[in-house]
Design a protein around this motif. Structure first.
Motif, PDB file in Angstrom:
ATOM      1  N   PHE A 159      40.554  50.549  36.986  1.00 62.38           N
ATOM      2  CA  PHE A 159      41.538  49.974  37.800  1.00 62.38           C
ATOM      3  C   PHE A 159      42.255  48.419  37.086  1.00 62.38           C
ATOM      4  CE2 PHE A 159      42.246  46.619  41.425  1.00 62.38           C
ATOM      5  CZ  PHE A 159      43.441  47.081  41.712  1.00 62.38           C
ATOM      6  N   PRO A 160      41.059  47.767  36.599  1.00 62.95           N
ATOM      7  CA  PRO A 160      41.692  46.414  36.136  1.00 62.95           C
ATOM      8  C   PRO A 160      42.732  46.853  34.718  1.00 62.95           C
ATOM      9  CG  PRO A 160      39.406  46.429  36.466  1.00 62.95           C
ATOM     10  CD  PRO A 160      39.744  47.704  36.590  1.00 62.95           C
ATOM     11  N   PHE A 161      42.246  47.888  33.989  1.00 63.37           N
ATOM     12  CA  PHE A 161      42.910  48.290  32.811  1.00 63.37           C
ATOM     13  C   PHE A 161      44.492  48.840  32.931  1.00 63.37           C
ATOM     14  CE2 PHE A 161      43.904  51.919  29.887  1.00 63.37           C
ATOM     15  CZ  PHE A 161      44.138  51.045  28.814  1.00 63.37           C
ATOM     16  N   LEU A 162      44.350  49.563  34.267  1.00 66.31           N
ATOM     17  CA  LEU A 162      45.838  50.105  34.421  1.00 66.31           C
ATOM     18  C   LEU A 162      46.644  48.942  34.867  1.00 66.31           C
ATOM     19  CD1 LEU A 162      44.819  53.525  36.484  1.00 66.31           C
ATOM     20  CD2 LEU A 162      45.573  52.877  33.883  1.00 66.31           C
ATOM     21  N   LEU A 163      45.912  47.974  36.096  1.00 65.61           N
ATOM     22  CA  LEU A 163      46.777  46.952  36.392  1.00 65.61           C
ATOM     23  C   LEU A 163      47.034  45.999  35.597  1.00 65.61           C
ATOM     24  CD1 LEU A 163      47.668  45.498  39.227  1.00 65.61           C
ATOM     25  CD2 LEU A 163      45.582  44.531  39.395  1.00 65.61           C
ATOM     26  N   VAL A 164      46.374  45.623  34.707  1.00 66.35           N
ATOM     27  CA  VAL A 164      46.602  44.275  33.987  1.00 66.35           C
ATOM     28  C   VAL A 164      47.223  44.800  32.415  1.00 66.35           C
ATOM     29  CG1 VAL A 164      45.799  42.432  32.766  1.00 66.35           C
ATOM     30  CG2 VAL A 164      44.841  43.061  34.927  1.00 66.35           C
ATOM     31  N   ASP A 165      46.534  45.450  31.832  1.00 65.85           N
ATOM     32  CA  ASP A 165      46.914  46.149  30.649  1.00 65.85           C
ATOM     33  C   ASP A 165      48.110  47.185  30.294  1.00 65.85           C
ATOM     34  OD1 ASP A 165      44.730  44.671  29.051  1.00 65.85           O
ATOM     35  OD2 ASP A 165      43.555  45.799  30.446  1.00 65.85           O
ATOM     36  N   VAL A 166      47.679  48.266  31.148  1.00 63.94           N
ATOM     37  CA  VAL A 166      49.053  49.425  30.889  1.00 63.94           C
ATOM     38  C   VAL A 166      50.257  48.715  31.804  1.00 63.94           C
ATOM     39  CG1 VAL A 166      49.490  51.571  32.041  1.00 63.94           C
ATOM     40  CG2 VAL A 166      47.292  51.076  31.056  1.00 63.94           C
ATOM     41  N   LEU A 167      50.234  48.124  32.918  1.00 63.10           N
ATOM     42  CA  LEU A 167      51.274  47.578  33.649  1.00 63.10           C
ATOM     43  C   LEU A 167      52.001  46.628  32.824  1.00 63.10           C
ATOM     44  CD1 LEU A 167      50.862  48.036  37.505  1.00 63.10           C
ATOM     45  CD2 LEU A 167      52.051  49.164  35.892  1.00 63.10           C
ATOM     46  N   GLY A 176      49.565  42.899  36.279  1.00 63.47           N
ATOM     47  CA  GLY A 176      49.049  41.953  37.340  1.00 63.47           C
ATOM     48  C   GLY A 176      48.065  40.942  36.228  1.00 63.47           C
ATOM     49  N   TYR A 177      47.525  39.763  36.924  1.00 61.13           N
ATOM     50  CA  TYR A 177      47.107  38.991  36.404  1.00 61.13           C
ATOM     51  C   TYR A 177      45.609  39.141  36.437  1.00 61.13           C
ATOM     52  CZ  TYR A 177      46.804  36.869  41.043  1.00 61.13           C
ATOM     53  OH  TYR A 177      46.478  36.602  42.294  1.00 61.13           O
ATOM     54  N   THR A 178      44.686  38.180  35.763  1.00 56.96           N
ATOM     55  CA  THR A 178      43.308  38.841  35.540  1.00 56.96           C
ATOM     56  C   THR A 178      42.490  38.585  36.804  1.00 56.96           C
ATOM     57  OG1 THR A 178      43.189  37.659  33.482  1.00 56.96           O
ATOM     58  CG2 THR A 178      41.087  37.835  34.510  1.00 56.96           C
ATOM     59  N   GLY A 179      42.731  37.870  37.745  1.00 60.99           N
ATOM     60  CA  GLY A 179      42.132  37.566  38.907  1.00 60.99           C
ATOM     61  C   GLY A 179      42.509  38.485  39.877  1.00 60.99           C
ATOM     62  N   LEU A 180      43.620  39.284  39.822  1.00 61.63           N
ATOM     63  CA  LEU A 180      44.448  40.088  40.964  1.00 61.63           C
ATOM     64  C   LEU A 180      43.329  41.425  41.396  1.00 61.63           C
ATOM     65  CD1 LEU A 180      46.603  40.647  42.759  1.00 61.63           C
ATOM     66  CD2 LEU A 180      47.904  41.800  41.055  1.00 61.63           C
ATOM     67  N   ALA A 181      42.774  41.886  40.337  1.00 60.43           N
ATOM     68  CA  ALA A 181      41.931  43.068  40.600  1.00 60.43           C
ATOM     69  C   ALA A 181      40.866  42.792  41.429  1.00 60.43           C
ATOM     70  CB  ALA A 181      41.496  43.795  39.262  1.00 60.43           C
ATOM     71  N   SER A 214      40.714  41.531  31.725  1.00 54.93           N
ATOM     72  CA  SER A 214      40.577  41.729  33.008  1.00 54.93           C
ATOM     73  C   SER A 214      39.279  42.043  33.596  1.00 54.93           C
ATOM     74  CB  SER A 214      41.592  42.951  33.384  1.00 54.93           C
ATOM     75  OG  SER A 214      41.096  44.119  32.673  1.00 54.93           O
ATOM     76  N   TYR A 215      38.490  42.401  32.680  1.00 48.01           N
ATOM     77  CA  TYR A 215      36.882  42.642  33.074  1.00 48.01           C
ATOM     78  C   TYR A 215      36.064  41.476  33.046  1.00 48.01           C
ATOM     79  CZ  TYR A 215      38.294  47.532  32.706  1.00 48.01           C
ATOM     80  OH  TYR A 215      38.818  48.712  32.847  1.00 48.01           O
ATOM     81  N   THR A 216      35.928  40.809  34.265  1.00 48.71           N
ATOM     82  CA  THR A 216      35.412  39.419  34.320  1.00 48.71           C
ATOM     83  C   THR A 216      33.963  39.731  35.166  1.00 48.71           C
ATOM     84  OG1 THR A 216      36.505  38.682  36.277  1.00 48.71           O
ATOM     85  CG2 THR A 216      37.370  38.193  34.171  1.00 48.71           C
ATOM     86  N   VAL A 217      33.052  38.966  34.982  1.00 45.52           N
ATOM     87  CA  VAL A 217      31.867  38.880  35.972  1.00 45.52           C
ATOM     88  C   VAL A 217      32.398  38.755  37.389  1.00 45.52           C
ATOM     89  CG1 VAL A 217      29.740  37.504  36.598  1.00 45.52           C
ATOM     90  CG2 VAL A 217      30.511  37.714  34.093  1.00 45.52           C
TER      91      VAL A 217
END
Length: 397
Positions: free
Chosen positions: A54-62, A75-80, A212-215
């Motif tokens: 999900f974060p990869f598609l939302l932030v990196d791919v889009l 999307g930005y980092t915290g949106l996921a 996008s993959y944060t703690v």
């Protein structure tokens, strides 16, 4: 006498006549898929796989697609993690609305109360996990008296009662309770910034290559997995079946001798538990809470929109609605179009147009549209199956 060909013999299991050697129908495939959806391990594995990508598609791919077309649609980092936070809330809200058939406009009371409790608790113990526990406990305890009074009425009266309780807490937080909530200034003195007493900062990256993959996202993903597992267990339990029966016909449930008030109250409390977890997670994510963002009636209305938009009566449908809602609110609102210009504060107008389109074209929501499409593709791939046996149990020639 001549020997009877075994392939011509009809099986007589329970009076239903079938032919041996017939191909399985699409209904059988749908039954198998329905059985998989009820299995906890299958639901958790599929959810975990979706949370990984999900974060990869939302932030990196889009984000990459946006660079190509010249629009900021990534999307930005915290949106996921924010989407998952609201997704937890609407999973529980759907148990009340989609299954039990109770429309609440006061769930912001549990969401905001849990957020303020988590914020105050952080002053004592700076542990996000314990903050979630504390906020959820307070939301659950608050749901008992509110539910006990509200559920004695039904329909619009129930909705208005829940709205009244929610607004009462909102005005208390702004006025008499300002000594505790900091009133209109909001509460920003949140002490928890990392897991395990600060050993893992929430903004730290879990995977160095991807921002996008944060703690914080990992924490939200674990809570989402837990919420999906609990929600699936409730839906497929005897309690869940009774909730669904209440939503279909409350009078019949009462006729068979079940305590309708008790089950409606439990549905209300269970949904408040999810709202408490989501409110606590929202506070941890934002590190700030204000009466307008936590307790105002518009927040309760947002939960309704997310649930209906994604699809009531399904486990993950409302999560899809939460994603669309937050994507429009946080990404589409920042898009600038050649003629219209920046969408900005018009994002609710865009959301309203999307909501009307979805409800008009797909009455069962986004998840319902995907389910109908999957069923249609399954029927086509199965060749439409064979003609069913006669409904009256007669033999097929």
């Amino acid at each position: 006498m001549t020997a009877e060909d075994p392939t011509d013999a009809a099986s007589t299991d329970g009076g239903t006549v079938t032919e041996s050697g017939s191909e399985p129908t699409a209904a059988a495939g749908g039954s198998r898929l329905s059985g998989l959806r009820e299995r906890d391990d299958f639901v958790v594995i599929v959810t975990a796989a979706a949370l990984v990508v999900f974060p990869f598609l939302l932030v990196d791919v889009l984000g990459a697609v946006g660079e190509v077309i010249g629009l900021s649609i990534g999307g930005y980092t915290g949106l996921a993690s924010l989407v998952l936070t609201y997704g937890i809330v609407v999973i529980g809200f759907n148990l009340l609305l989609g299954y039990t058939g109770l429309l609440s406009f006061g769930h912001a009371a549990f969401f905001g109360s849990a957020a303020y409790t988590a914020a105050l608790f952080s002053q004592v113990v700076a542990s996000p996990i314990l903050m979630v526990v504390a906020g959820t406990v307070v939301a659950t305890l608050l749901a008992w008296p509110i539910g006990f009074v509200s559920i004695r009425r039904s329909g619009v009266y129930f909705a208005v009662l829940t709205l009244t309780f929610g607004q009462a807490l909102y005005f208390y937080a702004l006025g008499p309770g300002a000594w505790l909530t900091n009133g209109d200034n909001g509460f920003s003195e949140v002490a928890a910034h990392g897991l395990f007493l600060g050993a893992l900062p929430l903004e730290a990256q879990l995977i160095p290559v991807f921002d996008s993959y944060t703690v914080m996202y990992g924490f939200a993903a674990v809570m989402m997995l837990l919420a999906v597992w609990v929600g699936n267990r409730v839906i497929n339990s005897p309690y869940g079946l009774i909730f669904e029966a209440l939503g279909e016909n409350e009078e019949r449930v009462e006729f068979v001798g079940l305590d309708v008030f008790r089950y409606k109250l439990m549905a209300f409390i269970i949904s408040a538990v999810f709202a408490g977890v989501g409110g606590s997670m929202f506070l941890i994510h934002e590190q700030y809470i204000h009466p307008t963002t936590g307790l105002y009636w518009i927040t309760s209305g947002d939960f309704v929109i997310m649930t209906v938009l994604g699809g009531t009566g399904s486990l993950v449908g409302p999560v899809l609605g939460a994603f669309v809602f937050e994507y429009v609110a946080n990404v589409v609102s920042g898009v600038s179009l050649p003629v219209i210009g920046s969408i900005g504060s018009l994002w609710r107008f865009v959301l309203g147009a999307v909501f009307v389109f979805i409800v008009w074209v797909f009455p069962r929501g986004i998840y319902g549209a995907f389910s109908d499409l999957a069923a249609m593709l399954s029927e086509r791939s199965g060749g439409g199956g064979e003609e069913p046996a006669a409904a009256d149990g007669g033999e097929r020639e």
